[in-house]
Design a protein around this motif. Sequence first.
Motif: not given
Length: 509
Positions: A439, A441, A474, A499, A504
């Motif tokens: 996850q 970010d 991603s 995320s 993603n």
Amino acid sequence: MNLDPKTPVVVGVGQSAERIDDPDYRALSPVELAAGAARAALLDCGADFDAVASAVDTVAGVRQFEISGPIASAVLGRSNNYPRSVAKRLGARPRRAILEIVGGQGPQHLISELAAEVAAGRSEAALIFGSDATSTLRHFARADDKPDFTETVEGDLEDRGTGIAKLISRYTVMHGLTSAPIQYGLLENARRAGTGLGPGDYRRTMGELFAPFTKIAANNPFAAAPVERTVDELITVTESNRMIAEPYPRLMVARDQVNQGAAALLMSVEAARRLGVPSDKWVFLRGHADLEEQPLLQRQDLGHAPSAVMAVREALDMAGIGIDDVATFDLYSCFPVPVFNICDGLGIATDDPRGLTLTGGLPFFGGAGNNYSMHAVAETVAQMRSTPGEYGLVGANGGILSKYSVGVYSTAPAAWTPDRSAPLQARVAALPTVPVTEQADGIGTVETYTVRRDDGRPTGIVIGRLDDGSRFLSTTEDDELIALLIDGDPLGRRVRVRSFDYGNRCTPA
């Protein structure tokens, strides 16, 4: 040389193939294609056919493309026991039947495994085969009048399962890594990052690697696409050579529309002598190794698989030779990067005059399923017989540069050497890994990428590094970033990743 009677030897090889446009096209099933190749292998050993068939105590089948994954489907039906269906057509009654896991390493792995069984006295004669009829399956998939390949045979089966769970995860599937061109496109662009070449120049190096393969395929009677092509034909994107997934036009991708089968017959020296197999048919497995790479996203360098190079070195060491002593190569070539990986690691020039394939390679000879390297073994055995004392190397790749099986073949006799791969596998497991942030970010850097095209709609797939050094996966549908992925060079570019519950997503930073 005074050989141990249990020393394993390859005594027969065979191939079969048909094309939809052949005037004598018969719409053979996978079982019939394999049986044709297996029959040729039994005949090839030069002994009485029925006696040899009766001596076969083990049969091993390489899993067909159509039964290799959770969404694959045998649209024309299938045998409930593929190995025994083939054996039945030969009049063989083996006590053991094996259906191997998924992966292009399978043919060479099975040969090495069953040669060890022969050496241990647990088998006298083993027949290994595989086939695919994907071209016929597609041809008849929507037809009203279609053949039925369903059959049921009695007998036990050692079904080893697909083994797919080791190659994919919910995380990778969620981000679109669901086909070989997409997976290998990520690896190919990761290798490009290390070369310093731009997309156009790198594509030319791929074409220069594969153009000589097409010449071999053009002269191979078993090839699915026997057409010699120039570098420019391979790399120029046209309507008939459309982009599949960056950086691969269609002609750079393993050809999955094939109707092919191949087989190899192993025996102990004792059995070969008893059955009257001439000694000039004997080919020894002088070196062999099987290694697995680290999980995809944990690898330090996504553009290389050091385990494959280690496997080749081990097989050569076992054979007592160096790379310069190899007369013929067949390096698994579903895409350029597996071939480049071995060349990079062993210092083999991509235009080595010995050549890098005997068949013509997967995009041109064909064989995108699991059995391609059985054809490589068949060609290698034939070459070794014609040039006694020389050495031929087969490199068989499986998964996402995940598994590599190697065989070194020669008519030069030698005592059997048991597998020595375990210490090397421990070394692979001990290599440093990259942490993965599922996850993700923040701001990151593009490490590699590709673009998938579902119904013509492009979706970018990016593997990158966050500023803390961890790796993320991603996707993107951002127009600006998609344009860069298709027409520019995004390697090293900064992106912003966010995320969500469904994975993603990234945009330009």
